[in-house]
Design a protein around this motif. Sequence first.
Motif, PDB file in Angstrom:
ATOM      1  N   LEU A  66       0.774  -3.437  13.732  1.00 44.71           N
ATOM      2  CA  LEU A  66       2.050  -4.136  13.563  1.00 44.71           C
ATOM      3  C   LEU A  66       2.768  -4.312  14.905  1.00 44.71           C
ATOM      4  CD1 LEU A  66       3.266  -2.401  10.289  1.00 44.71           C
ATOM      5  CD2 LEU A  66       2.581  -4.795  10.542  1.00 44.71           C
ATOM      6  N   LEU A  67       2.694  -3.291  15.747  1.00 43.95           N
ATOM      7  CA  LEU A  67       3.331  -3.398  17.068  1.00 43.95           C
ATOM      8  C   LEU A  67       2.635  -4.449  17.938  1.00 43.95           C
ATOM      9  CD1 LEU A  67       3.955   0.401  17.716  1.00 43.95           C
ATOM     10  CD2 LEU A  67       5.706  -1.364  17.335  1.00 43.95           C
ATOM     11  N   ASP A  69       1.061  -7.039  16.851  1.00 46.59           N
ATOM     12  CA  ASP A  69       1.466  -8.339  16.304  1.00 46.59           C
ATOM     13  C   ASP A  69       2.821  -8.783  16.843  1.00 46.59           C
ATOM     14  OD1 ASP A  69      -0.844  -8.555  14.830  1.00 46.59           O
ATOM     15  OD2 ASP A  69       0.088  -8.018  12.908  1.00 46.59           O
ATOM     16  N   GLN A  70       3.662  -7.814  17.190  1.00 51.64           N
ATOM     17  CA  GLN A  70       4.979  -8.134  17.754  1.00 51.64           C
ATOM     18  C   GLN A  70       4.914  -8.399  19.256  1.00 51.64           C
ATOM     19  OE1 GLN A  70       8.217  -5.456  16.551  1.00 51.64           O
ATOM     20  NE2 GLN A  70       6.818  -4.669  14.997  1.00 51.64           N
ATOM     21  N   SER A  77       0.901   1.396  22.709  1.00 47.66           N
ATOM     22  CA  SER A  77       1.371   1.715  21.357  1.00 47.66           C
ATOM     23  C   SER A  77       0.701   2.977  20.826  1.00 47.66           C
ATOM     24  CB  SER A  77       1.109   0.537  20.415  1.00 47.66           C
ATOM     25  OG  SER A  77       1.834  -0.595  20.830  1.00 47.66           O
TER      26      SER A  77
END
Length: 103
Positions: A66-67, A69-70, A77
């Motif tokens: 998710l990180l 993707d950001q 991460s």
Amino acid sequence: MARQTLEERNAKQRERQQRLRDRHRAERRPDRDDVARTMLFWAITGYLKEDRPDRIDQLADAVTALLVDQGFDERASYEVFDDLVDRYVRDDRPFRSKPHLRD
């Protein structure tokens, strides 16, 4: 009526945000980050108590994805996540004190 300048709009926004923060503090209302920090601590320490490092790895993979993707760096991460796990292993109260919540 003249249009507000950017400085005026920003000043009003700062005032609104400060009033909101003050109200939440008075209500002792946790914010999104408080809930997220607590939930992550609960999940990681629960998996540690259950001796389930595989679940911690799955959680690390999901959070890191998710990180990334950001736009965050994948390796960084994982490093941050691993540092959190290490902190939670060492300290059963890893959060900053919130003296304004004490009576």
